[in-house]
Design a protein around this motif. Sequence first.
Motif, PDB file in Angstrom:
ATOM      1  N   GLN A   1       0.804  -1.212   0.000  1.00  0.00           N
ATOM      2  CA  GLN A   1       0.000   0.000   0.000  1.00  0.00           C
ATOM      3  C   GLN A   1       0.840   1.266   0.000  1.00  0.00           C
ATOM      4  OE1 GLN A   1      -2.537  -0.455   3.381  1.00  0.00           O
ATOM      5  NE2 GLN A   1      -3.969  -1.757   2.298  1.00  0.00           N
ATOM      6  N   ARG A   2       2.030   1.216   0.544  1.00  0.00           N
ATOM      7  CA  ARG A   2       2.820   2.443   0.692  1.00  0.00           C
ATOM      8  C   ARG A   2       3.835   2.679  -0.412  1.00  0.00           C
ATOM      9  NH1 ARG A   2       2.688   5.498   5.179  1.00  0.00           N
ATOM     10  NH2 ARG A   2       4.781   6.200   4.788  1.00  0.00           N
ATOM     11  N   VAL A   3       4.593   1.661  -0.775  1.00  0.00           N
ATOM     12  CA  VAL A   3       5.701   1.862  -1.704  1.00  0.00           C
ATOM     13  C   VAL A   3       5.640   0.835  -2.829  1.00  0.00           C
ATOM     14  CG1 VAL A   3       8.206   2.001  -1.944  1.00  0.00           C
ATOM     15  CG2 VAL A   3       7.139   2.656   0.222  1.00  0.00           C
ATOM     16  N   GLN A   4       5.710   1.335  -4.056  1.00  0.00           N
ATOM     17  CA  GLN A   4       5.798   0.462  -5.213  1.00  0.00           C
ATOM     18  C   GLN A   4       7.047   0.834  -5.998  1.00  0.00           C
ATOM     19  OE1 GLN A   4       2.281  -0.061  -7.574  1.00  0.00           O
ATOM     20  NE2 GLN A   4       0.937   0.237  -5.826  1.00  0.00           N
ATOM     21  N   VAL A   5       7.686  -0.174  -6.567  1.00  0.00           N
ATOM     22  CA  VAL A   5       8.877   0.034  -7.386  1.00  0.00           C
ATOM     23  C   VAL A   5       8.580  -0.521  -8.766  1.00  0.00           C
ATOM     24  CG1 VAL A   5      11.324  -0.494  -7.695  1.00  0.00           C
ATOM     25  CG2 VAL A   5      10.411  -0.171  -5.390  1.00  0.00           C
ATOM     26  N   SER A   6       8.845   0.292  -9.777  1.00  0.00           N
ATOM     27  CA  SER A   6       8.622  -0.116 -11.162  1.00  0.00           C
ATOM     28  C   SER A   6       9.934  -0.027 -11.923  1.00  0.00           C
ATOM     29  CB  SER A   6       7.584   0.807 -11.808  1.00  0.00           C
ATOM     30  OG  SER A   6       7.522   0.595 -13.192  1.00  0.00           O
ATOM     31  N   HIS A   7      10.147  -0.978 -12.830  1.00  0.00           N
ATOM     32  CA  HIS A   7      11.334  -0.920 -13.678  1.00  0.00           C
ATOM     33  C   HIS A   7      11.086  -0.119 -14.949  1.00  0.00           C
ATOM     34  CE1 HIS A   7      13.770  -4.478 -11.860  1.00  0.00           C
ATOM     35  NE2 HIS A   7      13.586  -3.490 -11.019  1.00  0.00           N
ATOM     36  N   ALA A   8       9.863   0.334 -15.146  1.00  0.00           N
ATOM     37  CA  ALA A   8       9.560   1.166 -16.314  1.00  0.00           C
ATOM     38  C   ALA A   8      10.352   2.468 -16.237  1.00  0.00           C
ATOM     39  CB  ALA A   8       8.064   1.477 -16.371  1.00  0.00           C
ATOM     40  N   ALA A   9      10.806   2.943 -17.392  1.00  0.00           N
ATOM     41  CA  ALA A   9      11.607   4.170 -17.433  1.00  0.00           C
ATOM     42  C   ALA A   9      10.807   5.383 -16.979  1.00  0.00           C
ATOM     43  CB  ALA A   9      12.148   4.394 -18.833  1.00  0.00           C
ATOM     44  N   GLN A  10       9.497   5.339 -17.184  1.00  0.00           N
ATOM     45  CA  GLN A  10       8.619   6.447 -16.808  1.00  0.00           C
ATOM     46  C   GLN A  10       7.206   5.910 -16.671  1.00  0.00           C
ATOM     47  OE1 GLN A  10       8.763   9.620 -19.601  1.00  0.00           O
ATOM     48  NE2 GLN A  10       7.444  10.936 -18.404  1.00  0.00           N
ATOM     49  N   PRO A  11       6.413   6.423 -15.732  1.00  0.00           N
ATOM     50  CA  PRO A  11       5.040   5.940 -15.619  1.00  0.00           C
ATOM     51  C   PRO A  11       4.217   6.339 -16.844  1.00  0.00           C
ATOM     52  CG  PRO A  11       5.567   7.499 -13.841  1.00  0.00           C
ATOM     53  CD  PRO A  11       6.748   7.410 -14.727  1.00  0.00           C
ATOM     54  N   ASP A  12       3.342   5.432 -17.281  1.00  0.00           N
ATOM     55  CA  ASP A  12       2.437   5.749 -18.380  1.00  0.00           C
ATOM     56  C   ASP A  12       1.024   5.899 -17.815  1.00  0.00           C
ATOM     57  OD1 ASP A  12       1.735   3.149 -17.800  1.00  0.00           O
ATOM     58  OD2 ASP A  12       2.182   2.356 -19.784  1.00  0.00           O
ATOM     59  N   LEU A  13       0.080   6.229 -18.680  1.00  0.00           N
ATOM     60  CA  LEU A  13      -1.292   6.477 -18.240  1.00  0.00           C
ATOM     61  C   LEU A  13      -1.890   5.260 -17.552  1.00  0.00           C
ATOM     62  CD1 LEU A  13      -3.636   8.469 -18.107  1.00  0.00           C
ATOM     63  CD2 LEU A  13      -4.384   7.624 -20.334  1.00  0.00           C
ATOM     64  N   ALA A  14      -1.677   4.081 -18.108  1.00  0.00           N
ATOM     65  CA  ALA A  14      -2.254   2.860 -17.527  1.00  0.00           C
ATOM     66  C   ALA A  14      -1.696   2.593 -16.129  1.00  0.00           C
ATOM     67  CB  ALA A  14      -1.997   1.664 -18.441  1.00  0.00           C
ATOM     68  N   SER A  15      -0.390   2.773 -15.941  1.00  0.00           N
ATOM     69  CA  SER A  15       0.199   2.510 -14.614  1.00  0.00           C
ATOM     70  C   SER A  15      -0.271   3.550 -13.598  1.00  0.00           C
ATOM     71  CB  SER A  15       1.724   2.465 -14.683  1.00  0.00           C
ATOM     72  OG  SER A  15       2.257   3.705 -15.058  1.00  0.00           O
ATOM     73  N   ILE A  16      -0.452   4.788 -14.025  1.00  0.00           N
ATOM     74  CA  ILE A  16      -0.953   5.822 -13.116  1.00  0.00           C
ATOM     75  C   ILE A  16      -2.409   5.545 -12.758  1.00  0.00           C
ATOM     76  CG2 ILE A  16      -1.536   8.276 -12.933  1.00  0.00           C
ATOM     77  CD1 ILE A  16       1.058   8.864 -14.465  1.00  0.00           C
ATOM     78  N   GLN A  17      -3.198   5.091 -13.720  1.00  0.00           N
ATOM     79  CA  GLN A  17      -4.593   4.756 -13.426  1.00  0.00           C
ATOM     80  C   GLN A  17      -4.682   3.624 -12.409  1.00  0.00           C
ATOM     81  OE1 GLN A  17      -5.845   4.144 -17.533  1.00  0.00           O
ATOM     82  NE2 GLN A  17      -7.257   5.878 -17.358  1.00  0.00           N
ATOM     83  N   ARG A  18      -3.848   2.586 -12.570  1.00  0.00           N
ATOM     84  CA  ARG A  18      -3.840   1.476 -11.604  1.00  0.00           C
ATOM     85  C   ARG A  18      -3.422   1.966 -10.216  1.00  0.00           C
ATOM     86  NH1 ARG A  18      -1.512  -1.225 -15.985  1.00  0.00           N
ATOM     87  NH2 ARG A  18       0.561  -0.914 -15.103  1.00  0.00           N
ATOM     88  N   LEU A  19      -2.419   2.801 -10.177  1.00  0.00           N
ATOM     89  CA  LEU A  19      -1.929   3.337  -8.909  1.00  0.00           C
ATOM     90  C   LEU A  19      -3.008   4.175  -8.224  1.00  0.00           C
ATOM     91  CD1 LEU A  19       0.528   3.707  -7.029  1.00  0.00           C
ATOM     92  CD2 LEU A  19       1.193   5.645  -8.452  1.00  0.00           C
ATOM     93  N   MET A  20      -3.657   5.043  -8.978  1.00  0.00           N
ATOM     94  CA  MET A  20      -4.673   5.909  -8.402  1.00  0.00           C
ATOM     95  C   MET A  20      -5.920   5.126  -7.986  1.00  0.00           C
ATOM     96  SD  MET A  20      -2.933   8.519  -8.156  1.00  0.00           S
ATOM     97  CE  MET A  20      -4.134   9.569  -7.360  1.00  0.00           C
ATOM     98  N   ALA A  21      -6.177   4.001  -8.636  1.00  0.00           N
ATOM     99  CA  ALA A  21      -7.299   3.157  -8.218  1.00  0.00           C
ATOM    100  C   ALA A  21      -7.060   2.626  -6.806  1.00  0.00           C
ATOM    101  CB  ALA A  21      -7.489   2.005  -9.198  1.00  0.00           C
ATOM    102  N   LEU A  22      -5.800   2.391  -6.454  1.00  0.00           N
ATOM    103  CA  LEU A  22      -5.471   1.947  -5.097  1.00  0.00           C
ATOM    104  C   LEU A  22      -5.508   3.103  -4.094  1.00  0.00           C
ATOM    105  CD1 LEU A  22      -2.403  -0.334  -5.872  1.00  0.00           C
ATOM    106  CD2 LEU A  22      -4.678  -1.085  -5.174  1.00  0.00           C
ATOM    107  N   ILE A  23      -4.996   4.239  -4.506  1.00  0.00           N
ATOM    108  CA  ILE A  23      -4.852   5.381  -3.605  1.00  0.00           C
ATOM    109  C   ILE A  23      -6.157   6.142  -3.428  1.00  0.00           C
ATOM    110  CG2 ILE A  23      -3.721   7.627  -3.331  1.00  0.00           C
ATOM    111  CD1 ILE A  23      -1.316   6.388  -4.794  1.00  0.00           C
TER     112      ILE A  23
END
Length: 150
Positions: free
Chosen positions: A107-129
Amino acid sequence: MPNKALRILIADEQHFHRMKTERLFNQLGYHRVAPVQSLVEMLTLVEYGCEPFDLVLINASLAGGALDLFGFFLDNRQVHHALIYDGRRAQLPPVSAAAGFPQKVQQRVQVSHAAQPDLASIQRLMALIDSPVCEAAPSPDHEWNRQRIG
């Protein structure tokens, strides 16, 4: 509907990356976004801010090994959630809500190997937050308090 009061901080040394990520948040209805270009700026805003950030996105290379980002965000009361991206550079293992880590970490910290967040990853993240909060069950004296007050 997005919670427009959420405070978001984007830390990346590349101006174009900060702008692109901020625009993605704007597309989703989040406008309280503060972009910073250095680790010192990010630390200053986090440590001396009056209210905590709901989300901090940081490029792992920004720390340059000078700070354990994962540990910093995991135990920091001024940051509710963090996404460390481009984690491969910092040799951090990927951590997501689907990983086998304890719930607190997920819930607190996520680590991604993607060079930069894209729209889909931000949408997934915001669905949690930014998920709707379920109402807590009323306490046993809840009814008594309501009757007494009103």
